[in-house]
Structure formats: C-alpha cells, structure tokens
Design a protein around this motif. Structure first.
Motif, PDB file in Angstrom:
ATOM      1  N   GLY A  86      34.233  57.021  54.085  1.00 51.59           N
ATOM      2  CA  GLY A  86      33.196  57.576  53.224  1.00 51.59           C
ATOM      3  C   GLY A  86      33.105  56.839  51.905  1.00 51.59           C
ATOM      4  N   HIS A  87      31.979  57.049  51.221  1.00 44.64           N
ATOM      5  CA  HIS A  87      31.733  56.311  49.974  1.00 44.64           C
ATOM      6  C   HIS A  87      32.659  56.736  48.838  1.00 44.64           C
ATOM      7  CE1 HIS A  87      28.211  53.955  51.178  1.00 44.64           C
ATOM      8  NE2 HIS A  87      27.889  54.986  51.949  1.00 44.64           N
ATOM      9  N   ASP A  88      33.145  57.967  48.862  1.00 41.53           N
ATOM     10  CA  ASP A  88      34.104  58.379  47.829  1.00 41.53           C
ATOM     11  C   ASP A  88      35.386  57.576  47.947  1.00 41.53           C
ATOM     12  OD1 ASP A  88      32.347  60.190  46.812  1.00 41.53           O
ATOM     13  OD2 ASP A  88      33.247  61.940  47.773  1.00 41.53           O
ATOM     14  N   ALA A  89      35.798  57.294  49.186  1.00 38.34           N
ATOM     15  CA  ALA A  89      36.983  56.459  49.391  1.00 38.34           C
ATOM     16  C   ALA A  89      36.711  55.037  48.907  1.00 38.34           C
ATOM     17  CB  ALA A  89      37.371  56.452  50.868  1.00 38.34           C
ATOM     18  N   GLY A  90      35.494  54.543  49.171  1.00 42.31           N
ATOM     19  CA  GLY A  90      35.137  53.219  48.662  1.00 42.31           C
ATOM     20  C   GLY A  90      35.192  53.164  47.152  1.00 42.31           C
ATOM     21  N   ASP A  91      34.723  54.233  46.488  1.00 40.84           N
ATOM     22  CA  ASP A  91      34.802  54.289  45.028  1.00 40.84           C
ATOM     23  C   ASP A  91      36.251  54.272  44.554  1.00 40.84           C
ATOM     24  OD1 ASP A  91      32.071  54.380  44.933  1.00 40.84           O
ATOM     25  OD2 ASP A  91      31.943  56.520  44.477  1.00 40.84           O
ATOM     26  N   ALA A  92      37.115  54.995  45.263  1.00 41.78           N
ATOM     27  CA  ALA A  92      38.537  55.012  44.899  1.00 41.78           C
ATOM     28  C   ALA A  92      39.141  53.620  45.027  1.00 41.78           C
ATOM     29  CB  ALA A  92      39.288  56.006  45.784  1.00 41.78           C
ATOM     30  N   ALA A  93      38.739  52.887  46.070  1.00 42.59           N
ATOM     31  CA  ALA A  93      39.241  51.527  46.250  1.00 42.59           C
ATOM     32  C   ALA A  93      38.763  50.619  45.125  1.00 42.59           C
ATOM     33  CB  ALA A  93      38.789  50.988  47.603  1.00 42.59           C
ATOM     34  N   LEU A  94      37.500  50.749  44.745  1.00 43.22           N
ATOM     35  CA  LEU A  94      36.971  49.935  43.648  1.00 43.22           C
ATOM     36  C   LEU A  94      37.693  50.222  42.333  1.00 43.22           C
ATOM     37  CD1 LEU A  94      33.146  50.169  44.424  1.00 43.22           C
ATOM     38  CD2 LEU A  94      34.563  48.109  44.578  1.00 43.22           C
ATOM     39  N   ARG A  95      37.962  51.501  42.082  1.00 46.43           N
ATOM     40  CA  ARG A  95      38.680  51.845  40.843  1.00 46.43           C
ATOM     41  C   ARG A  95      40.090  51.279  40.857  1.00 46.43           C
ATOM     42  NH1 ARG A  95      35.629  56.802  41.266  1.00 46.43           N
ATOM     43  NH2 ARG A  95      37.264  57.720  42.559  1.00 46.43           N
ATOM     44  N   ALA A  96      40.745  51.329  42.002  1.00 41.72           N
ATOM     45  CA  ALA A  96      42.118  50.811  42.092  1.00 41.72           C
ATOM     46  C   ALA A  96      42.152  49.304  41.875  1.00 41.72           C
ATOM     47  CB  ALA A  96      42.713  51.168  43.452  1.00 41.72           C
ATOM     48  N   VAL A  97      41.219  48.587  42.482  1.00 44.42           N
ATOM     49  CA  VAL A  97      41.160  47.135  42.291  1.00 44.42           C
ATOM     50  C   VAL A  97      40.812  46.806  40.836  1.00 44.42           C
ATOM     51  CG1 VAL A  97      39.917  45.036  42.914  1.00 44.42           C
ATOM     52  CG2 VAL A  97      40.630  46.648  44.690  1.00 44.42           C
ATOM     53  N   ALA A  98      39.874  47.549  40.260  1.00 40.90           N
ATOM     54  CA  ALA A  98      39.516  47.327  38.857  1.00 40.90           C
ATOM     55  C   ALA A  98      40.723  47.509  37.947  1.00 40.90           C
ATOM     56  CB  ALA A  98      38.393  48.275  38.445  1.00 40.90           C
ATOM     57  N   ALA A  99      41.528  48.537  38.216  1.00 40.99           N
ATOM     58  CA  ALA A  99      42.725  48.775  37.409  1.00 40.99           C
ATOM     59  C   ALA A  99      43.711  47.626  37.557  1.00 40.99           C
ATOM     60  CB  ALA A  99      43.376  50.097  37.819  1.00 40.99           C
ATOM     61  N   ALA A 100      43.845  47.110  38.770  1.00 39.04           N
ATOM     62  CA  ALA A 100      44.753  45.979  38.992  1.00 39.04           C
ATOM     63  C   ALA A 100      44.269  44.734  38.258  1.00 39.04           C
ATOM     64  CB  ALA A 100      44.877  45.706  40.489  1.00 39.04           C
ATOM     65  N   VAL A 101      42.976  44.487  38.296  1.00 38.29           N
ATOM     66  CA  VAL A 101      42.408  43.330  37.591  1.00 38.29           C
ATOM     67  C   VAL A 101      42.615  43.469  36.084  1.00 38.29           C
ATOM     68  CG1 VAL A 101      40.254  42.133  37.024  1.00 38.29           C
ATOM     69  CG2 VAL A 101      40.712  42.830  39.388  1.00 38.29           C
ATOM     70  N   ALA A 102      42.342  44.667  35.548  1.00 36.41           N
ATOM     71  CA  ALA A 102      42.498  44.895  34.109  1.00 36.41           C
ATOM     72  C   ALA A 102      43.955  44.748  33.682  1.00 36.41           C
ATOM     73  CB  ALA A 102      41.972  46.278  33.749  1.00 36.41           C
ATOM     74  N   GLN A 103      44.876  45.253  34.497  1.00 34.14           N
ATOM     75  CA  GLN A 103      46.294  45.171  34.160  1.00 34.14           C
ATOM     76  C   GLN A 103      46.781  43.725  34.207  1.00 34.14           C
ATOM     77  OE1 GLN A 103      48.803  47.497  36.716  1.00 34.14           O
ATOM     78  NE2 GLN A 103      50.592  47.298  35.403  1.00 34.14           N
ATOM     79  N   HIS A 104      46.230  42.938  35.118  1.00 29.78           N
ATOM     80  CA  HIS A 104      46.655  41.547  35.276  1.00 29.78           C
ATOM     81  C   HIS A 104      46.122  40.654  34.156  1.00 29.78           C
ATOM     82  CE1 HIS A 104      47.943  37.996  37.555  1.00 29.78           C
ATOM     83  NE2 HIS A 104      46.796  37.440  37.189  1.00 29.78           N
ATOM     84  N   ALA A 105      44.977  40.991  33.609  1.00 31.53           N
ATOM     85  CA  ALA A 105      44.344  40.145  32.592  1.00 31.53           C
ATOM     86  C   ALA A 105      45.209  40.032  31.346  1.00 31.53           C
ATOM     87  CB  ALA A 105      42.971  40.699  32.235  1.00 31.53           C
ATOM     88  N   ARG A 106      45.212  38.864  30.751  1.00 32.71           N
ATOM     89  CA  ARG A 106      45.921  38.646  29.504  1.00 32.71           C
ATOM     90  C   ARG A 106      45.026  39.028  28.325  1.00 32.71           C
ATOM     91  NH1 ARG A 106      46.428  32.526  29.403  1.00 32.71           N
ATOM     92  NH2 ARG A 106      44.235  32.875  29.869  1.00 32.71           N
ATOM     93  N   ALA A 107      45.639  39.192  27.171  1.00 32.10           N
ATOM     94  CA  ALA A 107      44.849  39.414  25.954  1.00 32.10           C
ATOM     95  C   ALA A 107      43.938  38.210  25.752  1.00 32.10           C
ATOM     96  CB  ALA A 107      45.769  39.598  24.754  1.00 32.10           C
ATOM     97  N   GLY A 108      42.666  38.454  25.573  1.00 26.71           N
ATOM     98  CA  GLY A 108      41.708  37.370  25.407  1.00 26.71           C
ATOM     99  C   GLY A 108      40.949  37.020  26.661  1.00 26.71           C
ATOM    100  N   ASP A 109      41.464  37.410  27.834  1.00 24.02           N
ATOM    101  CA  ASP A 109      40.722  37.213  29.078  1.00 24.02           C
ATOM    102  C   ASP A 109      39.548  38.184  29.137  1.00 24.02           C
ATOM    103  OD1 ASP A 109      42.543  35.308  29.799  1.00 24.02           O
ATOM    104  OD2 ASP A 109      43.554  36.510  31.330  1.00 24.02           O
TER     105      ASP A 109
END
Length: 435
Positions: free
Chosen positions: A321-344
């Motif tokens: 379902g699309h709610d699960a897809g939204d949860a996946a997008l949020r999880a990936v977004a959090a991983a990307v944000a956490q991985h980014a360095r200051a200034g990225d």
C-alpha cells in the motif's frame, strides 16, 4: 486584555513545545479542560493545584527544573489574589492571571506587578488564546531580543519586560554596540531600538541593520517619546517592522512584540512550505536548484552531484500500500540526511528520487561515501504494521568542476539508470566509465 494574533487559528493545534506549566485553579472542570488542551496540543507537562499550599509545594518540588509559566486564578480556598501572585513573583515564575470576573481595580493593581496578561475565562476563544499564549512564551525562550537605548532606566524597563516574556535579552547603550551585538549573535531575532541615540540615531541604526538582515529574519520595533507621526513613517520606511510610542502600556507592548515574533514564525513557515518536501522533511527540488546553482557559482573546485532512486519502489506500493511506500521514503530520506555532512545539500527530487550536492571531495572519496550510503540504506529494516520492508537504491554520481547544475544532474541521472541496468543496488560514477 485577550488579544489574538492574526494567524492564531493556523498556529494553535500544530507543533509541540517542551517545558512545565503550573496551573493554579480551584475549578476542577476548568482546570481539567485547560490542562488537557495544553498537554494534547503542545505537549507540555502541566502541574495542576487548587490551593496556595499545594502551589508552594509544587514550586519547591520542581525547583531544580522550574516552571516557565504559571496560569492562576485569583480566588483559592486558602488565599486571595495578592497572596497568589506574590508567591509566584517571589519564585520568579512568569504569570498569567486567568479569572472569571472582570475587576478593573484588580486589573489596574496587577498592571503594576510583573504579570504577563489578565485573561477572562468567559472570553470567546479563551482556551485557544491560552494555548497560543503558552506556546508563545515557551518559544520565546529560544529567541534573543536586543534592546538598544541610551537611557539605563528605560533600557532596564524594556529588558525586564522582554525577560518576563521569556526572551533571552541583550542590551546596548548606542548604535555601534547594538550593531556589534547583532553581527556576533545569530540568535537575535528581535530588536527594540530607541530613536534618540547618541551619535547614530535609531533610524540610521535600522538602515545599517537591514543591510544584512531582512524583515523576514529579524523584527525591529522602534520606540520614541516624541517626533510626531512623520517619525513613525520614517522608521517604517527604513525597515522597522513596527513602532511603539513611549510611554507604552505593558499590554500594548506585549501584544506588539508577540505579533511581530508571530509574523516572523509565520513567514518562516510559509518559506518552509515553499522549499521543503512535506512527506520527508527534506528540502525540495526548487530549493535544491536555487541553493545548488549558487554553490556552483561560488567555487571553481570540483563538486559531486548524485542522484538516488529507490529500486522497485512500485512493488512496495502494490504489495503493502501507499502508506508503506511513504514510510519507506521517509526512512530513506532520514538515512540520506543523517549521512550528509555539514555543508552538503540534499533534497527529495521527486517521486522516489533523491539528490545530493557535495564539495571538498575527490572522485574516489565521493564514490566511497555514496557506497557507504547505499549500504546503509540496504541494511534498513522499515517496520510497517506487521511487516518488515527492505529497500535498496541505485546511485549515479557526477564529479567535476562545472557551473551547470542542470547538466550535472542530467549526467548523474544517466549514470543512475546505468546502475539500474547493471542490476540495481549499486553506485556508478562517471570516472569509472571508459573514455
């Protein structure tokens, strides 16, 4: 004395706050209703007491982590209004009086004390107003206000009021000291400046302050005891957000200051909505292009542009379902944000695509960093109802010196689809390809 900011209905019921409020009220029904609203809509810890004795005990119990605000009635089984407010003032707790009876004599007497507001229980929208008021006072604690006035007595009077409203307060006796404070303290979001300053007057102070601080980032309120209507216009034309004529009442000052800070937050919210992706909280495509183009123009060093795309994302939506897809997008977004360095610079580019712009990396370092991000995403375990969802991403990486962000994104996108064609869940960098 109840006063609604222009955007009250947009503000109440959104966001959370932290801290502890003391509610002193002998009506069990009203206390329960107000405490429930504050807890549910703001997330504050509300301590409810119904007597002066209990209030004194609560203040002593929580002395280590004191109340940032008290809401109190004026009639208790063991005390009258002066005893109640006297106790709170002695403990330096900012206080709002909430009463069921309008008494002009009592109101005038309270106006001479360090009391924030006098609110009637039966006023229309009383609960909404108190929710807004508690949120306003709590949020003020993260804002620094600067008072620029050459008269020590007036400077102290304004500073004491701002302190009462929860602001961190700095003071300056002239324009030069005020501008120096503004340049060194990024937390200053509010300035109250007198016109008649030695040397450089308040209007010139505002003109200089506005060279680096726009109206939507810094609110400036001018003050003066004279000058006539033309002075107000001159203040506003030079960049003041508001003007308060001396002598001002505490009620007017509180309302003006609160409205100006509310407006800053409202503008910030609108800007956030325009530049941030609602689902993931990351910056959006528009913000990425705006900031990324500026970043490329500021340097002649190589930059890294990466495009990330979730693999087989449609299968997640179709199966869970699309709610699960939204949860996946949020999880990936959090991983990307956490991985980014200051200034990225990172953003949700659209759909299941994310992008990143990074500087000060070699091609090899950038590829290794993005490989680590790919691996971290592959190890995610996203819980959705009774299911554990796993995701992978394919990443295309463009690394070169260029001022054409669109061109770099196009090349990174081409490499992304090459990563898909090679089996997904991998990073492809242009430096790996044959010439």
């Amino acid at each position: 004395m109840t006063h609604f900011p222009p955007s009250l209905q947009d503000q109440v019921g959104t966001g959370t706050t932290n801290g502890r409020v003391l509610l002193i009220e002998n009506s069990r029904f009203y206390a329960g209703m107000l405490a429930s609203e504050l807890r549910e809509r703001l997330g504050v810890d509300v301590v409810v007491v119904a007597s002066l004795t209990a209030a004194r005990q609560a203040l002593e119990t929580h002395a280590a982590t004191p109340f940032f605000l008290a809401l109190t009635g004026l009639v208790l089984p063991d005390a009258g209004g002066d005893q109640i407010t006297g106790l709170l003032i002695a403990h330096r707790v900012p206080t709002v009086v909430v009463t069921g009876v309008y008494d002009e004599t009592a109101r005038q007497r309270l106006a001479e004390q360090p009391i924030i507001d006098y609110v009637l229980k039966d006023a229309p929208g009383n609960i909404d107003y108190l929710v807004w008021l508690v949120r306003r006072i709590e949020r003020n604690r993260s804002i620094t206000a600067l008072v620029v006035d050459d008269l020590a007595e007036t400077r102290a009077q304004v500073a004491d009021l701002l302190d009462l409203y929860g602001f961190r307060v700095r003071c300056a006796a002239d324009a030069a000291a005020g501008l120096a404070a503004l340049s060194e303290d990024a937390s200053i979001r509010l300035i109250v400046v007198e016109h008649d300053l030695p040397g450089t007057d308040g209007i010139e102070f505002i003109r200089r302050a506005r060279q680096a601080h726009a109206r939507d980032m810094l609110s400036i309120v001018g003050t003066s005891a004279g000058g006539g209507p033309s002075l107000v216009a001159r203040f506003l034309k030079q960049g003041a957000n508001d003007f308060v004529r001396k002598p001002f009442s505490r009620e007017e000052f509180f309302c003006r200051i609160s409205q100006n800070v509310d407006n800053l937050e409202l503008i910030g919210t609108l800007q956030d909505l325009a530049t941030r992706d609602y689902l993931t909280g990351l910056p959006n495509r528009r913000h990425f292009f705006d900031q990324g183009t500026r970043a490329l123009a500021r340097t002649d060093a190589p930059m890294t542009v990466a495009m990330l795309d979730l693999d087989r994302f449609k299968q997640i939506n179709d199966h869970y379902g699309h709610d699960a897809g939204d949860a996946a997008l949020r999880a990936v977004a959090a991983a990307v944000a956490q991985h980014a360095r200051a200034g990225d610079l990172v953003a949700r580019f659209g759909g299941e695509e994310f992008c990143m712009l990074a500087a000060e990396q070699s091609s090899e370092a950038a590829s290794a960093s993005l490989e680590a991000l790919r691996d971290a995403i592959a190890k995610l375990r996203i819980m959705y109802k009774q299911h554990t969802i796993r995701v992978t991403v394919s990443i295309g990486v463009c690394h070169r010196q260029d001022t054409d962000l669109h061109g770099m994104l196009t090349d990174a996108d081409r490499l992304l689809y090459l990563a898909k064609a090679r089996g997904r869940n991998r990073v492809v960098c242009e430096s790996w390809l044959p010439a």
